[in-house]
Design a protein around this motif. Structure first.
Motif, mmCIF file in Angstrom:
data_model
loop_
_atom_site.group_PDB
_atom_site.id
_atom_site.type_symbol
_atom_site.label_atom_id
_atom_site.label_comp_id
_atom_site.label_asym_id
_atom_site.label_seq_id
_atom_site.Cartn_x
_atom_site.Cartn_y
_atom_site.Cartn_z
ATOM 1 N N SER A 143 -18.831 -46.192 -35.522
ATOM 2 C CA SER A 143 -18.345 -44.856 -35.162
ATOM 3 C C SER A 143 -18.074 -44.023 -36.405
ATOM 4 O O SER A 143 -18.058 -44.537 -37.533
ATOM 5 C CB SER A 143 -17.070 -44.973 -34.329
ATOM 6 O OG SER A 143 -16.078 -45.679 -35.042
ATOM 7 N N TRP A 144 -17.836 -42.725 -36.194
ATOM 8 C CA TRP A 144 -17.572 -41.828 -37.304
ATOM 9 C C TRP A 144 -16.323 -42.280 -38.070
ATOM 10 O O TRP A 144 -15.288 -42.552 -37.475
ATOM 11 C CB TRP A 144 -17.319 -40.411 -36.792
ATOM 12 C CG TRP A 144 -18.522 -39.665 -36.313
ATOM 13 C CD1 TRP A 144 -19.232 -39.916 -35.177
ATOM 14 C CD2 TRP A 144 -19.144 -38.538 -36.944
ATOM 15 N NE1 TRP A 144 -20.258 -39.014 -35.054
ATOM 16 C CE2 TRP A 144 -20.227 -38.157 -36.131
ATOM 17 C CE3 TRP A 144 -18.886 -37.814 -38.102
ATOM 18 C CZ2 TRP A 144 -21.055 -37.074 -36.441
ATOM 19 C CZ3 TRP A 144 -19.699 -36.745 -38.422
ATOM 20 C CH2 TRP A 144 -20.781 -36.385 -37.598
ATOM 21 N N LYS A 164 -26.547 -36.384 -41.215
ATOM 22 C CA LYS A 164 -26.940 -37.800 -41.114
ATOM 23 C C LYS A 164 -26.082 -38.541 -40.094
ATOM 24 O O LYS A 164 -26.600 -39.315 -39.281
ATOM 25 C CB LYS A 164 -26.835 -38.467 -42.484
ATOM 26 C CG LYS A 164 -27.821 -37.940 -43.514
ATOM 27 C CD LYS A 164 -27.582 -38.599 -44.865
ATOM 28 C CE LYS A 164 -28.424 -37.964 -45.945
ATOM 29 N NZ LYS A 164 -28.187 -38.569 -47.267
ATOM 30 N N PHE A 165 -24.768 -38.330 -40.148
ATOM 31 C CA PHE A 165 -23.893 -39.000 -39.182
ATOM 32 C C PHE A 165 -24.219 -38.562 -37.757
ATOM 33 O O PHE A 165 -24.211 -39.379 -36.831
ATOM 34 C CB PHE A 165 -22.427 -38.725 -39.512
ATOM 35 C CG PHE A 165 -21.866 -39.616 -40.586
ATOM 36 C CD1 PHE A 165 -21.317 -40.845 -40.268
ATOM 37 C CD2 PHE A 165 -21.908 -39.229 -41.915
ATOM 38 C CE1 PHE A 165 -20.809 -41.680 -41.255
ATOM 39 C CE2 PHE A 165 -21.401 -40.046 -42.915
ATOM 40 C CZ PHE A 165 -20.850 -41.277 -42.591
ATOM 41 N N GLU A 166 -24.491 -37.282 -37.585
ATOM 42 C CA GLU A 166 -24.835 -36.784 -36.246
ATOM 43 C C GLU A 166 -26.081 -37.462 -35.711
ATOM 44 O O GLU A 166 -26.199 -37.705 -34.499
ATOM 45 C CB GLU A 166 -25.036 -35.266 -36.298
ATOM 46 C CG GLU A 166 -23.749 -34.483 -36.474
ATOM 47 C CD GLU A 166 -23.992 -33.008 -36.749
ATOM 48 O OE1 GLU A 166 -23.024 -32.217 -36.656
ATOM 49 O OE2 GLU A 166 -25.146 -32.630 -37.083
ATOM 50 N N ALA A 167 -27.015 -37.799 -36.595
ATOM 51 C CA ALA A 167 -28.259 -38.430 -36.166
ATOM 52 C C ALA A 167 -28.125 -39.941 -35.994
ATOM 53 O O ALA A 167 -28.702 -40.526 -35.070
ATOM 54 C CB ALA A 167 -29.364 -38.128 -37.183
ATOM 55 N N ASP A 207 -32.930 -46.821 -36.543
ATOM 56 C CA ASP A 207 -33.810 -47.266 -35.453
ATOM 57 C C ASP A 207 -34.220 -48.726 -35.650
ATOM 58 O O ASP A 207 -34.246 -49.514 -34.687
ATOM 59 C CB ASP A 207 -35.058 -46.381 -35.390
ATOM 60 C CG ASP A 207 -34.791 -45.033 -34.739
ATOM 61 O OD1 ASP A 207 -33.849 -44.934 -33.929
ATOM 62 O OD2 ASP A 207 -35.537 -44.075 -35.038
ATOM 63 N N ARG A 208 -34.530 -49.096 -36.881
ATOM 64 C CA ARG A 208 -34.927 -50.485 -37.146
ATOM 65 C C ARG A 208 -33.749 -51.444 -36.890
ATOM 66 O O ARG A 208 -33.928 -52.526 -36.312
ATOM 67 C CB ARG A 208 -35.401 -50.639 -38.590
ATOM 68 C CG ARG A 208 -36.706 -49.942 -38.917
ATOM 69 C CD ARG A 208 -37.141 -50.327 -40.325
ATOM 70 N NE ARG A 208 -38.090 -49.386 -40.900
ATOM 71 C CZ ARG A 208 -38.544 -49.448 -42.151
ATOM 72 N NH1 ARG A 208 -38.106 -50.421 -42.948
ATOM 73 N NH2 ARG A 208 -39.396 -48.562 -42.608
ATOM 74 N N ILE A 209 -32.558 -51.048 -37.344
ATOM 75 C CA ILE A 209 -31.384 -51.896 -37.135
ATOM 76 C C ILE A 209 -31.116 -52.079 -35.646
ATOM 77 O O ILE A 209 -30.887 -53.195 -35.166
ATOM 78 C CB ILE A 209 -30.148 -51.295 -37.831
ATOM 79 C CG1 ILE A 209 -30.326 -51.313 -39.354
ATOM 80 C CG2 ILE A 209 -28.881 -52.058 -37.440
ATOM 81 C CD1 ILE A 209 -29.264 -50.515 -40.107
ATOM 82 N N VAL A 223 -25.126 -42.086 -35.904
ATOM 83 C CA VAL A 223 -24.066 -42.717 -35.108
ATOM 84 C C VAL A 223 -24.512 -42.953 -33.657
ATOM 85 O O VAL A 223 -24.273 -44.047 -33.116
ATOM 86 C CB VAL A 223 -22.758 -41.898 -35.173
ATOM 87 C CG1 VAL A 223 -21.744 -42.401 -34.143
ATOM 88 C CG2 VAL A 223 -22.154 -41.991 -36.571
ATOM 89 N N PRO A 224 -25.166 -42.006 -32.984
ATOM 90 C CA PRO A 224 -25.594 -42.293 -31.603
ATOM 91 C C PRO A 224 -26.575 -43.455 -31.498
ATOM 92 O O PRO A 224 -26.662 -44.092 -30.440
ATOM 93 C CB PRO A 224 -26.259 -40.975 -31.167
ATOM 94 C CG PRO A 224 -25.635 -39.932 -32.021
ATOM 95 C CD PRO A 224 -25.424 -40.594 -33.347
#
Length: 400
Positions: A321-322, A306-309, A388-390, A311-312
């Protein structure tokens, strides 16, 4: 009525409900995505549920306040294996608890002398139980603000000696809620030195200790830090942990306290009257959970994914950030965090938690202001959709 009840603040999620009620409803076409509460949503491992089912005969007996000896042994083994330290004595240094929340609150009632004008030092932002426990124990909370320039750590030496002299208890959370920052060995050395000098107890809330991202770089634990510094009796230190996040069993209400045998003895006496024994059914499920690591490794993999998806997507717009550990993003907002949360919900159907709701104004600032806490507990596709919405919402607002 206990007069201290009137000093309690509304819980953050009560404030959040009132805030969202002012927002108006988002478009019916938008699927609601709640990222405000840190409730694990990954599937509970089947073997834990099976262990509980197999132990249903335990409902016919009263459980001991001290907890099942097999459970205390399993916890002691886990502590030794997890932190690479000598096995705590399960007879004198370990107690099962009904989750860390119950134990954190009860511990303050055990160690605070309400007639001494005591302080309970709390991190800020903080888990609201710390404040409530301090107030209902008859103490005054003293907040030490997290510092962004210290990776949301704390300048312990900024606290005046006059405060430390009246401090009876320090609550600390590592990995922290909400920032995910982890205390370093030098932090623990400073805290132990202060505890030695002034005699206060340390309650180390470590319920997020097993949510991290590198299997070769585990967060430092308080008992581990004590052992590394030669404090093998864990004097004035109690660690609090829970299966809720680690094993995806928030409804099990199972955790432990471990550390200083003298404090454990006093805490056990309190708990004998408090009524906090763990059912044999819960004990059986807990033993199964503490004795298995494969499901915890898989749990971390799911959070890392989830973080990998996410955070970017969110780092360019909110600086998210992480963290060192935990399943939260502690993100900045372009304007007031409560207004941002309200507007975000109305426009996108995504719920987050205003950072100011997790903190108090102290030393002239609210260290949660202009931040939000985003809990990555929803399924991966929902986390990505929410991110994406945020991001779209922030960019739209910036262009207006």
């Amino acid at each position: 009525m206990n007069p201290q009840l009137g000093a309690l603040h509304p819980y953050p999620f009560e404030k959040l409900r009132n805030l969202l009620a002012q927002a108006g409803s988002p478009a019916a076409s938008l699927k609601p995505i709640n990222m405000s509460i840190g409730e694990p949503k990954h599937e509970t491992p089947g073997f834990i549920a099976q262990a509980m089912q197999d132990a249903m005969g335990g409902l016919a007996v009263y459980p001991p306040t001290k907890g099942d000896a097999a459970l205390r042994g399993a916890i002691a083994d886990w502590i030794s294996n997890r932190y690479g330290i000598a096995r705590p004595d399960p007879e004198t240094q370990v107690l099962p608890a009904l989750g860390s929340r119950e134990a954190l609150f009860a511990f303050a009632q055990t160690v605070v002398d309400p007639d001494a004008g005591a302080y309970v030092v709390c991190p800020n932002p903080f888990y609201q139980i710390y404040e409530g426990a301090a107030l209902l124990a008859g103490a005054q909370p003293y907040f030490i603000n997290a510092q962004p320039e210290l990776n949301f750590g704390y300048d312990w030496r900024s606290v005046d000696d006059a405060v430390w002299q009246k401090t009876q208890l320090l609550f600390i959370c590592s990995p922290a809620n909400p920032s995910g920052s982890v205390l370093k060995l030098e932090d623990w050395k400073t805290l132990f030195d202060l505890s030695d000098r002034h005699g206060f107890a340390i309650a180390a809330d470590e319920c997020y200790s097993e949510i991290y991202f590198n299997e070769r770089d585990k967060p430092l634990g308080s008992l581990q830090a004590a052992a590394l510094l030669g404090r093998h009796d864990y004097r004035r230190l109690i660690s609090f942990s829970s299966l809720s996040k680690r094993s995806n069993v928030p409804g099990l209400r199972s955790g432990f306290v471990a550390g200083d045998a003298e404090l454990i003895r006093a805490f056990l006496l309190y708990r004998t009257y408090h009524g906090s024994a763990i059912s044999p059914v819960v004990s059986a499920a807990s033993i199964a959970a503490w004795r298995d690591e494969a499901h915890v490794v898989e749990n971390r993999r799911l959070y890392r994914q989830k973080f990998e998806a996410v955070v970017p997507i969110l780092e360019p717009v909110l600086g998210a950030s992480w963290p060192d550990a935990s399943f939260y993003l502690w993100a900045g907002t372009p304007y007031d965090d409560a207004q941002f949360t309200r507007d975000l919900y109305r426009e996108t159907g995504v719920t987050v938690l205003p950072g100011s709701y997790l903190a108090r104004e102290a030393h002239g600032v609210n260290p949660g202001a202009s931040r939000i806490r985003i809990a990555l507990v929803a399924p991966l596709e929902d986390c990505i959709e929410a991110a994406d919405r945020i991001a779209g919402f922030v960019r739209q607002r910036a262009s207006e």
